[in-house]
Design a protein around this motif. Structure first.
Motif, short mmCIF file in Angstrom:
data_model
loop_
_atom_site.label_atom_id
_atom_site.label_comp_id
_atom_site.label_asym_id
_atom_site.label_seq_id
_atom_site.Cartn_x
_atom_site.Cartn_y
_atom_site.Cartn_z
N GLY A 102 0.77 -1.24 0.00
CA GLY A 102 0.00 0.00 0.00
C GLY A 102 0.80 1.28 0.00
N ASN A 103 1.94 1.29 0.64
CA ASN A 103 2.78 2.49 0.71
C ASN A 103 3.97 2.43 -0.24
OD1 ASN A 103 1.19 3.69 2.76
ND2 ASN A 103 2.20 2.40 4.28
N ALA A 104 4.00 1.43 -1.10
CA ALA A 104 5.11 1.20 -2.04
C ALA A 104 6.44 0.97 -1.33
CB ALA A 104 5.23 2.34 -3.05
N THR A 105 6.37 0.49 -0.10
CA THR A 105 7.59 0.24 0.68
C THR A 105 8.45 -0.85 0.05
OG1 THR A 105 6.34 0.83 2.66
CG2 THR A 105 8.42 -0.31 3.01
N PHE A 106 7.83 -1.97 -0.30
CA PHE A 106 8.55 -3.09 -0.87
C PHE A 106 9.03 -2.75 -2.28
CE2 PHE A 106 8.26 -7.77 -2.36
CZ PHE A 106 9.57 -8.02 -2.01
N SER A 107 8.16 -2.17 -3.09
CA SER A 107 8.54 -1.79 -4.46
C SER A 107 9.70 -0.81 -4.46
CB SER A 107 7.34 -1.19 -5.19
OG SER A 107 6.29 -2.14 -5.28
N THR A 108 9.69 0.12 -3.51
CA THR A 108 10.78 1.09 -3.38
C THR A 108 12.07 0.38 -2.96
OG1 THR A 108 9.24 2.87 -2.86
CG2 THR A 108 11.54 3.19 -2.20
N ALA A 109 11.97 -0.53 -1.99
CA ALA A 109 13.15 -1.26 -1.53
C ALA A 109 13.76 -2.10 -2.66
CB ALA A 109 12.79 -2.15 -0.34
N LEU A 110 12.91 -2.59 -3.57
CA LEU A 110 13.40 -3.35 -4.72
C LEU A 110 13.98 -2.44 -5.80
CD1 LEU A 110 10.42 -5.86 -5.09
CD2 LEU A 110 12.77 -6.45 -4.41
N GLY A 111 13.71 -1.13 -5.70
CA GLY A 111 14.16 -0.18 -6.72
C GLY A 111 13.34 -0.27 -7.98
N LEU A 112 12.07 -0.70 -7.85
CA LEU A 112 11.25 -0.94 -9.03
C LEU A 112 9.91 -0.22 -8.95
CD1 LEU A 112 12.10 -4.72 -9.54
CD2 LEU A 112 12.67 -2.84 -11.09
N THR A 113 9.97 1.09 -8.70
CA THR A 113 8.76 1.89 -8.72
C THR A 113 8.66 2.64 -10.04
OG1 THR A 113 9.85 3.77 -7.68
CG2 THR A 113 8.68 2.23 -6.22
N MET A 114 7.48 3.16 -10.30
CA MET A 114 7.25 3.98 -11.48
C MET A 114 6.31 5.11 -11.09
SD MET A 114 4.57 1.77 -13.73
CE MET A 114 3.12 2.79 -13.94
N ASP A 115 6.34 6.17 -11.86
CA ASP A 115 5.45 7.30 -11.62
C ASP A 115 4.23 7.15 -12.52
OD1 ASP A 115 4.16 9.69 -11.23
OD2 ASP A 115 5.81 10.95 -11.95
N GLY A 116 3.11 6.79 -11.92
CA GLY A 116 1.86 6.64 -12.66
C GLY A 116 0.94 7.82 -12.49
N SER A 117 1.49 8.95 -12.03
CA SER A 117 0.65 10.12 -11.74
C SER A 117 -0.01 10.68 -13.00
CB SER A 117 1.43 11.20 -11.01
OG SER A 117 2.54 11.62 -11.76
N GLY A 118 0.56 10.47 -14.15
CA GLY A 118 -0.06 10.91 -15.39
C GLY A 118 -1.39 10.21 -15.66
#
Length: 160
Positions: A102-118
């Motif tokens: 929910g907070n993108a904690t794991f995705s961030t720790a993996l270094g695999l986030t993306m910006d979907g704000s668009g």
């Protein structure tokens, strides 16, 4: 930098919804002593994720287990309530464990986030799949933006 082959899965505690209420689950517990396929989708109930990505792993769960996979985990930057509802709607059952990030904690720790704000989605996890053995990554496949090729269940089966 994103997670690479030979790296250890980061130690993160997350919440998921069970029949007994909200429970904590750690990545240490999910990956310790097991061969795990982890795949990430940008969001529950989104088109490719719901029509192809999750169903592919549900349909191929037995074939993956026949190749030595102990667990299949799907992670998405969604809350525990949404992930539970999505798993029920998709018929995931015991084939795929739906892990809310929910907070993108794991995705961030993996270094695999993306910006979907668009698209009004905010920070999300990239679409990827990896294989880890006892918490150490042995295969990583990260999709190019807008693609669905290297992280499918079929691609992971071929990589095993």
């Amino acid at each position: 930098m994103s997670i690479q082959v030979g790296d250890r899965i980061p130690s993160v505690a997350l919440k998921h919804l069970t029949d007994n209420g909200m429970q904590e689950v750690t990545t240490d517990a999910l990956f310790a002593g097991k061969t795990v396929v982890l795949f990430s989708v940008p969001g529950a109930f989104t088109p490719t994720c719901s029509a192809k990505h999750l169903p592919g792993f549900i349909q191929n769960a037995e074939a993956l287990k026949a190749k030595g996979v102990d667990s299949i985990v799907c992670v998405a930057v969604n809350d525990p309530f949404v992930m539970r509802a999505w798993g029920e709607k998709a018929g995931a059952g015991d084939a795929v464990f739906l892990l809310p990030d929910g907070n993108a904690t794991f995705s961030t720790a993996l270094g695999l986030t993306m910006d979907g704000s668009g698209y009004g989605l905010g920070t999300r996890g990239q679409r990827f799949a990896l294989v880890a053995k006892d918490g150490v990554v042995s295969h990583v496949a990260v999709e190019a933006p807008g693609q669905f090729e290297v992280s499918s269940a079929e691609a992971i089966l071929a990589a095993l």
